[in-house]
Design a protein around this motif. Sequence first.
Motif, short mmCIF file in Angstrom:
data_model
loop_
_atom_site.label_atom_id
_atom_site.label_comp_id
_atom_site.label_asym_id
_atom_site.label_seq_id
_atom_site.Cartn_x
_atom_site.Cartn_y
_atom_site.Cartn_z
N THR A 1 1.13 -1.13 0.10
CA THR A 1 -0.23 -0.01 -0.09
C THR A 1 1.13 1.18 0.52
O THR A 1 2.12 1.15 0.01
CB THR A 1 -0.92 0.16 1.62
OG1 THR A 1 -0.24 0.19 2.91
CG2 THR A 1 -2.01 -1.47 1.36
N GLU B 1 -8.33 -4.83 6.66
CA GLU B 1 -7.29 -4.18 5.88
C GLU B 1 -6.71 -4.69 4.80
O GLU B 1 -6.75 -4.15 4.01
CB GLU B 1 -6.95 -3.53 6.66
CG GLU B 1 -5.42 -4.19 7.87
CD GLU B 1 -4.88 -3.58 8.63
OE1 GLU B 1 -4.91 -2.96 9.81
OE2 GLU B 1 -3.42 -2.91 8.58
N TYR B 2 -6.62 -6.48 4.77
CA TYR B 2 -5.58 -6.39 3.70
C TYR B 2 -6.71 -6.93 2.40
O TYR B 2 -5.95 -6.60 1.86
CB TYR B 2 -5.13 -8.15 4.10
CG TYR B 2 -4.58 -8.61 3.09
CD1 TYR B 2 -2.99 -8.23 2.95
CD2 TYR B 2 -5.34 -9.57 2.29
CE1 TYR B 2 -2.17 -9.03 2.18
CE2 TYR B 2 -4.97 -9.83 1.05
CZ TYR B 2 -3.43 -10.16 1.03
OH TYR B 2 -2.31 -11.18 -0.01
N GLU C 1 -8.68 -5.11 1.64
CA GLU C 1 -9.26 -3.26 1.23
C GLU C 1 -7.57 -3.23 0.21
O GLU C 1 -7.88 -2.63 -1.02
CB GLU C 1 -8.94 -2.23 2.52
CG GLU C 1 -10.68 -2.31 2.94
CD GLU C 1 -10.52 -1.59 3.85
OE1 GLU C 1 -9.86 -0.28 4.32
OE2 GLU C 1 -11.29 -1.68 5.21
#
Length: 158
Positions: A98, A123-124, A126
């Motif tokens: 990211t 969150e991964y 995403e």
Amino acid sequence: MDAIFPELSTYNRGMGGYSLKGVLNVGWVDIHAVYPQGTVPSPFLSKLSEIMQLPTGAPFDPFMETIRELPHCEACGDIRYLRGDEFVRSNSELWIPTAELIYASPLIMVHHITDHGYCPPAEYIEAVLALELDQRFDSYVVYKEKLFESGWYDLVPT
Ligand SMILES: [Zn+2]
């Protein structure tokens, strides 16, 4: 069996007390034990599949430290993934960047998601969905930079 690391812990695989700043573990689970399960969004699965089919030499190369063996599932055995150029994909880690950090996973995590109901942290998911696969990213180069920063080389006699 592969080493098991807590989700989102800082990467220190095989580093003898050192760790890689800004690199987080995801998906180092023991599928014979209790691990996070759930349904993942189908666009996430499509994106993972697209990543797994990237040919060698693609500008985006998240396959860190490729080694001459197949990804191995403790329950199913060796897993064969065809790359876009129709060669079988070798085992490696999967490094997903990211803007701020990198998620490091064993490649077999993809199989654990598709076949064993493993659900990675939100969150991964995403981060994978947000990935632009035409960006230039060489996970091995980034790894070597992070390793140098970590001070790990101080162990090596000069
Ligand atoms: Zn399996």
